[in-house]
Design an enzyme around this catalytic site. Structure first.
Site, PDB file in Angstrom:
ATOM      1  N   ASN A 187       0.580  -1.098  -0.124  1.00  0.00           N
ATOM      2  CA  ASN A 187       0.260   0.072   0.079  1.00  0.00           C
ATOM      3  C   ASN A 187       0.631   1.120  -0.344  1.00  0.00           C
ATOM      4  O   ASN A 187       0.019   2.348  -0.321  1.00  0.00           O
ATOM      5  CB  ASN A 187      -1.262   0.374   1.253  1.00  0.00           C
ATOM      6  CG  ASN A 187      -2.356  -0.814   0.838  1.00  0.00           C
ATOM      7  OD1 ASN A 187      -2.503  -0.216  -0.494  1.00  0.00           O
ATOM      8  ND2 ASN A 187      -2.854  -1.127   1.659  1.00  0.00           N
ATOM      9  N   ALA A 227       3.985   1.591  -1.111  1.00  0.00           N
ATOM     10  CA  ALA A 227       4.424   1.665  -2.796  1.00  0.00           C
ATOM     11  C   ALA A 227       3.212   1.727  -3.531  1.00  0.00           C
ATOM     12  O   ALA A 227       3.175   2.612  -4.454  1.00  0.00           O
ATOM     13  CB  ALA A 227       5.224   0.433  -2.962  1.00  0.00           C
ATOM     14  N   LEU A 254       2.211  12.257 -32.372  1.00  0.00           N
ATOM     15  CA  LEU A 254       3.509  12.734 -32.759  1.00  0.00           C
ATOM     16  C   LEU A 254       4.163  11.640 -34.423  1.00  0.00           C
ATOM     17  O   LEU A 254       4.570  12.300 -34.583  1.00  0.00           O
ATOM     18  CB  LEU A 254       4.520  11.685 -31.492  1.00  0.00           C
ATOM     19  CG  LEU A 254       4.642  12.348 -30.160  1.00  0.00           C
ATOM     20  CD1 LEU A 254       5.445  11.465 -29.635  1.00  0.00           C
ATOM     21  CD2 LEU A 254       4.740  13.952 -30.505  1.00  0.00           C
ATOM     22  N   GLY A 255       2.828  11.019 -34.067  1.00  0.00           N
ATOM     23  CA  GLY A 255       2.974  10.229 -36.122  1.00  0.00           C
ATOM     24  C   GLY A 255       3.892   9.235 -36.075  1.00  0.00           C
ATOM     25  O   GLY A 255       4.838   8.826 -34.597  1.00  0.00           O
ATOM     26  N   GLU A 261       2.446  -4.118  -8.436  1.00  0.00           N
ATOM     27  CA  GLU A 261       1.263  -3.682  -6.975  1.00  0.00           C
ATOM     28  C   GLU A 261      -0.220  -3.548  -7.350  1.00  0.00           C
ATOM     29  O   GLU A 261      -0.620  -2.807  -6.363  1.00  0.00           O
ATOM     30  CB  GLU A 261       1.603  -2.485  -7.036  1.00  0.00           C
ATOM     31  CG  GLU A 261       3.041  -1.990  -6.539  1.00  0.00           C
ATOM     32  CD  GLU A 261       4.252  -2.153  -5.991  1.00  0.00           C
ATOM     33  OE1 GLU A 261       3.310  -3.189  -4.914  1.00  0.00           O
ATOM     34  OE2 GLU A 261       5.140  -2.081  -6.182  1.00  0.00           O
TER      35      GLU A 261
END
Length: 395
Positions: free
Chosen positions: A251, A253, A349-350, A374
């Site tokens: 928890n 983390a 960004l293609g 996690e």
């Protein structure tokens, strides 16, 4: 009657909600300090580290000097900051790369927290100052190849041999495993699940690097092998009883992930905005098209909502303690939305978006791991469902 602040022509995504107004001066200073470190020290090398699947060990000492290792713990060389400050540091680190936040999160919220919360004074004094400074590196051995969402079924076993303990088993997907000087290892015993502080130079302990990863490449991920690892009785964490102990560490983390994932989203969005403003399509900036602005606006709304949620949970944690289902709420939403933002930014960004010159696809690849470690999204959904209905659907 006070007048509104004058409008500016262009805002950064989080400026639209004046998020900084929700932070105190110390929190803003900590975020700014970590951001400078990321920009000056980490960002120049991250593409090469990601491509070569390495994380320089010397960064541990630099993280220690920065003060982010176990920064939310008190004493033993730790900074003793509030939870919000720790979260903001995670956000700035993950804006660089999820691997950086993962290193700091595992060191502080898993390795150090397990010793801090459940260890003896001797264990704390021996390890926490070294871990806080980055002179030693820690890892956390809970997950096994067949037992991720169901750690209670772990096969790693510790049995008493005279006055000692003998550990046998394997742990999988362990961040920092091959770098670590000490591992917190969880094992089945005749008295239930217990934790052990295992120096990694102990006979019978070994760590194998996991290669060919498509995600979290600027991070060391390992398999831990314990083959008749003999430990003195003093290696056991004396205050850890049952599965609740390692889950409480998780928890801690997960709280960092609630903030950290948004750093990857913010960096992706800022990268996409900068790119679309300078990229001309049909003789005008890509950012001037309605479809582009719709994408940018929708992503900015989700990022802002996620940051407000993270700050709310941080204030709860600082005031009275945050509940596991609230952490699940935050991780589920923020990682899910961060991944969607990183993917969408890549489309803007293609072809350039598939190179390491730009960050969104790297962030998206990393967030694929963050989505499932996690606690998977499915488990966090069921945690929320249990809180709403009283039924544990995963049992």
């Amino acid at each position: 009657m006070t007048s509104a602040a004058p409008a500016k022509d262009i805002y950064a995504p989080l400026e639209l909600l004046d998020v900084d107004r929700l932070l105190d001066e110390d929190e803003r200073d900590i975020a700014a300090t970590v951001r400078r470190f990321v920009e000056n020290r980490l960002r120049p090398g991250v593409a090469d580290w990601f491509e070569s699947a390495t994380l320089p060990r010397e960064l541990a000492k630099e993280f220690g000097d920065l003060g982010v290792l176990g920064m939310h713990l008190d004493g033993y060389g730790c900074a003793g900051t509030n939870a919000v400050s720790y979260g903001l540091a995670c956000m700035e680190l993950e804006a660089g790369d999820s691997g950086f936040r993962s290193f700091v999160s595992v060191q502080g919220s898993l390795s150090m927290f397990s010793i801090y919360r459940y260890g003896s004074e001797e264990q704390k004094t021996a390890w926490l100052p070294l871990l806080a400074s980055g002179e030693a590196i820690g890892c956390f051995g809970l997950t096994e190849a067949d037992f991720g969402s169901n750690p209670a079924g772990m096969r790693t076993r510790a049995r008493r041999v005279g006055g000692d303990w003998m550990l046998n088993g394997t742990k999988m997907w362990i961040t920092n495993g091959n770098l670590a000087d000490v591992a917190t290892v969880w094992a089945q015993t005749d008295e239930g699940i217990r934790g052990f502080v295992v120096p990694t130079d102990t006979a019978g302990f070994s760590a194998n690097v996991i290669h060919k990863k498509l995600s979290l490449r600027a991070s060391v991920t390992s398999e831990l092998v314990l083959d008749n690892v003999r430990l003195p009785a003093s290696a056991q964490l004396p205050h850890a009883r049952g599965l609740g102990a390692p889950l409480s560490c998780l928890n801690e983390a997960r709280f960092g992930i609630v903030f950290g994932s948004l750093g990857a989203a913010r960096d992706s969005l800022e990268t996409a905005i900068a790119y679309t403003r300078q990229r001309d399509v049909f003789d005008r900036p890509l950012s001037s098209f309605q479809l582009t602005q719709e994408k940018l606006a929708n992503m900015t709304v989700e990022l802002g909502k996620g940051v407000l949620l993270a700050l709310h949970l941080g204030r709860i944690k600082d005031a009275e303690g945050v509940r596991p289902e609230q952490i699940s709420f935050g991780k589920l939403n923020n990682v899910r939305e961060a991944l969607a933002i990183a993917r969408e930014c890549r489309t803007l960004l293609g072809g350039s978006g598939i190179t390491l010159e730009y960050s969104p696809l790297r962030h998206a690849n990393n967030l694929e791991s963050v989505l499932t470690y996690e606690g998977t999204s499915e488990m966090h959904l069921l945690s929320i469902g249990r809180a709403l209905t009283g039924h544990a659907a995963f049992r």
